[in-house]
Design a protein around this motif. Structure first.
Motif, PDB file in Angstrom:
ATOM      1  N   GLU A  12      -7.348 -12.075  14.647  1.00  0.00           N
ATOM      2  CA  GLU A  12      -8.457 -13.176  14.695  1.00  0.00           C
ATOM      3  C   GLU A  12      -8.609 -13.123  12.808  1.00  0.00           C
ATOM      4  OE1 GLU A  12     -12.752 -14.935  16.368  1.00  0.00           O
ATOM      5  OE2 GLU A  12     -11.783 -13.055  16.945  1.00  0.00           O
ATOM      6  N   ASP A  13      -8.620 -11.883  12.432  1.00  0.00           N
ATOM      7  CA  ASP A  13      -8.848 -11.452  10.755  1.00  0.00           C
ATOM      8  C   ASP A  13      -7.452 -11.330  10.094  1.00  0.00           C
ATOM      9  OD1 ASP A  13      -8.192  -9.133  12.457  1.00  0.00           O
ATOM     10  OD2 ASP A  13      -9.930  -7.956  11.779  1.00  0.00           O
ATOM     11  N   LEU A  14      -6.456 -11.649  10.725  1.00  0.00           N
ATOM     12  CA  LEU A  14      -5.131 -11.586   9.810  1.00  0.00           C
ATOM     13  C   LEU A  14      -4.201 -12.866   9.943  1.00  0.00           C
ATOM     14  CD1 LEU A  14      -4.174  -7.857  10.678  1.00  0.00           C
ATOM     15  CD2 LEU A  14      -5.183  -8.624   8.694  1.00  0.00           C
ATOM     16  N   PRO A  15      -3.522 -12.903   9.152  1.00  0.00           N
ATOM     17  CA  PRO A  15      -2.587 -14.092   9.047  1.00  0.00           C
ATOM     18  C   PRO A  15      -1.137 -13.875  10.143  1.00  0.00           C
ATOM     19  CG  PRO A  15      -1.912 -13.236   7.180  1.00  0.00           C
ATOM     20  CD  PRO A  15      -3.125 -12.399   7.791  1.00  0.00           C
ATOM     21  N   THR A 126      -4.766   1.673   8.650  1.00  0.00           N
ATOM     22  CA  THR A 126      -5.828   0.875   8.053  1.00  0.00           C
ATOM     23  C   THR A 126      -6.421  -0.086   8.714  1.00  0.00           C
ATOM     24  OG1 THR A 126      -4.450   0.996   5.698  1.00  0.00           O
ATOM     25  CG2 THR A 126      -6.573  -0.488   5.818  1.00  0.00           C
ATOM     26  N   TYR A 127      -5.884  -0.920   9.483  1.00  0.00           N
ATOM     27  CA  TYR A 127      -6.303  -1.762  10.410  1.00  0.00           C
ATOM     28  C   TYR A 127      -7.265  -1.225  11.645  1.00  0.00           C
ATOM     29  CZ  TYR A 127      -6.963  -5.990  13.241  1.00  0.00           C
ATOM     30  OH  TYR A 127      -7.570  -7.001  14.100  1.00  0.00           O
ATOM     31  N   LYS A 137      -6.412  -4.651   2.319  1.00  0.00           N
ATOM     32  CA  LYS A 137      -5.526  -3.594   1.912  1.00  0.00           C
ATOM     33  C   LYS A 137      -4.239  -3.870   2.963  1.00  0.00           C
ATOM     34  CE  LYS A 137      -5.164   1.419   1.658  1.00  0.00           C
ATOM     35  NZ  LYS A 137      -5.975   2.638   1.701  1.00  0.00           N
ATOM     36  N   VAL A 138      -4.594  -4.336   4.205  1.00  0.00           N
ATOM     37  CA  VAL A 138      -3.385  -4.534   5.166  1.00  0.00           C
ATOM     38  C   VAL A 138      -2.505  -5.648   4.680  1.00  0.00           C
ATOM     39  CG1 VAL A 138      -3.006  -5.470   7.428  1.00  0.00           C
ATOM     40  CG2 VAL A 138      -4.707  -3.720   7.073  1.00  0.00           C
ATOM     41  N   MET A 144       4.418  -6.728   0.908  1.00  0.00           N
ATOM     42  CA  MET A 144       5.215  -5.772   0.388  1.00  0.00           C
ATOM     43  C   MET A 144       6.553  -5.771   1.501  1.00  0.00           C
ATOM     44  SD  MET A 144       6.897  -3.935  -1.652  1.00  0.00           S
ATOM     45  CE  MET A 144       5.836  -3.659  -3.003  1.00  0.00           C
ATOM     46  N   LEU A 145       6.068  -5.847   2.565  1.00  0.00           N
ATOM     47  CA  LEU A 145       6.938  -5.700   3.816  1.00  0.00           C
ATOM     48  C   LEU A 145       7.852  -7.133   4.003  1.00  0.00           C
ATOM     49  CD1 LEU A 145       8.168  -4.535   6.571  1.00  0.00           C
ATOM     50  CD2 LEU A 145       6.280  -5.529   7.674  1.00  0.00           C
ATOM     51  N   ILE A 146       7.270  -8.021   3.793  1.00  0.00           N
ATOM     52  CA  ILE A 146       7.838  -9.292   3.628  1.00  0.00           C
ATOM     53  C   ILE A 146       8.857  -9.499   2.399  1.00  0.00           C
ATOM     54  CG2 ILE A 146       7.521 -12.055   3.126  1.00  0.00           C
ATOM     55  CD1 ILE A 146       5.061 -11.670   4.647  1.00  0.00           C
TER      56      ILE A 146
END
Length: 275
Positions: A12-15, A126-127, A137-138, A144-146
Motif C-alpha cells: 500500500e505504501d510502495l510502488p 528498513t521496511y 529510504k526503501v 539502485m537495484l533497478i
C-alpha cells in the motif's frame, strides 16, 4: 499440472510488492504460474529449488534469481528458509524495453550478486523498522537495484522464439492490467472486447486457457483481493468496502469472501485482530 496466473497487488505504501516468502517453513510447493510483474527471489538462509520454463536452478543462501514478466515458473522449498521476494511492475522498466512491452533479464553473470543481495536486505530491514521517512529510504535502494538490473542483467539480444512465447501471455497480461485499473466499474466481457479488439468468445477462451477460470470469476477475484486489503487495514464497514471495490452490495461481497476464506468478513477480521 495447471499453469495459473497470479494476481499481484503492490504494498500500500510502495510502488512494488515486497514480502517474506510464504514457503519459509519448508515442505512447500508452488505450482507453475506466471504474472506480468518482474520478480526477484533473494535467499538469505536455507535454499530453494526454482524451475523456470522447466529449467531447474538451486538457490543457496546469498543467491537470487530474476523471474521475467510472463515467464512460467514454480518453486520447491523442502527445508526452512529466509527468502525476500520483490515483485516489480513491468512498467517500471518501460524506458528500457527491447521490444514492444518486452524486457528480458538474465542471471548468468553473478559478479553483482553481493551488492544486489545487500540492497534487498537493506530494503526489507528498513521496511520492517518503518522509521520516519522509511518509504523514501526503501525507494532509494529500490532504484539502485533497478539501475543494476538494466545495466548488468538486461539481455539486449533475445531470440524471436522467446519473444513470441512471452507475447501470448503478454496479451492477457495487458488485459489483466486494464481490469486492475478499472475493476471498481462494471466491466462486461463485451466492453473489454471492444477495448482490445477481440471477440467476446476469443477473450473467454483466453481466460479459461491461461487463468483457468471464466472472466466473471477472474474479475471477482480481483475485486476480492483489493477488498480483503481494505478489510484488514481499515475500520470501514462491510457495505463501504463492497461499494469501494465494485461489488453490487454487502451481501455479494460477503458471499464471495465466504466462498474463498470459509468464513464471514467480520469473523475473519476478528481472527486477525486476535492473532
Amino acid at each position: 499440472m495447471e499453469v495459473t496466473h497470479e494476481l499481484i497487488v503492490p504494498n500500500e505504501d510502495l510502488p512494488f510488492k515486497m514480502f517474506l516468502f510464504e514457503g519459509k517453513n519448508g515442505n512447500y510447493f508452488r505450482d507453475k504460474h506466471w504474472h506480468r510483474s518482474v520478480e526477484i527471489f533473494a535467499v538469505f538462509d536455507g535454499n530453494l529449488e526454482f524451475y523456470i520454463d522447466e529449467k531447474k536452478t538451486v538457490l543457496a543462501a546469498g543467491e537470487f534469481v530474476i523471474v521475467n514478466s510472463n515467464e512460467i515458473h514454480s518453486i520447491v522449498a523442502r527445508e526452512p528458509n529466509q527468502t525476500v521476494v520483490l515483485q516489480m511492475p513491468l512498467g517500471t522498466f518501460e524506458a528500457y524495453y527491447t521490444d514492444e512491452q518486452f524486457i528480458c533479464f538474465t542471471h548468468s553473470d553473478r559478479n553483482q550478486d553481493a551488492f544486489v543481495m545487500q540492497l534487498v536486505r537493506d530494503m526489507f530491514v528498513t521496511y520492517q523498522e518503518k522509521k520516519t521517512g522509511y518509504e523514501l529510504k526503501v525507494q532509494s535502494f529500490y532504484y539502485m537495484l533497478i539501475y543494476l538490473m538494466v545495466t548488468r542483467y538486461r539481455k539486449l539480444e533475445v531470440s524471436e522464439e522467446i519473444v513470441r512465447s512471452r507475447r501470448n501471455l503478454g496479451r492477457l497480461s495487458e488485459i489483466i492490467s486494464y481490469i486492475k485499473e478499472n475493476y471498481t466499474s462494471e466491466i462486461s466481457l463485451e466492453k473489454l472486447s471492444e477495448v482490445f479488439g477481440y471477440s467476446p468468445t476469443y477473450l473467454s477462451r483466453m481466460f479459461r486457457k491461461y487463468a483457468h477460470m471464466n472472466y466473471k470469476s477472474y474479475l471477482q477475484s480481483v475485486r476480492l483481493e483489493y477488498a480483503y486489503r481494505e478489510l484488514m487495514n481499515t475500520s470501514n464497514s462491510i457495505g463501504e468496502i463492497a461499494e469501494h471495490h465494485g461489488f453490487t452490495d454487502a451481501r455479494a461481497f460477503t458471499r464471495a469472501f465466504k466462498t474463498k476464506y470459509g468464513m464471514l468478513p467480520s469473523e475473519y477480521k476478528k481472527t486477525k485482530n486476535c492473532s
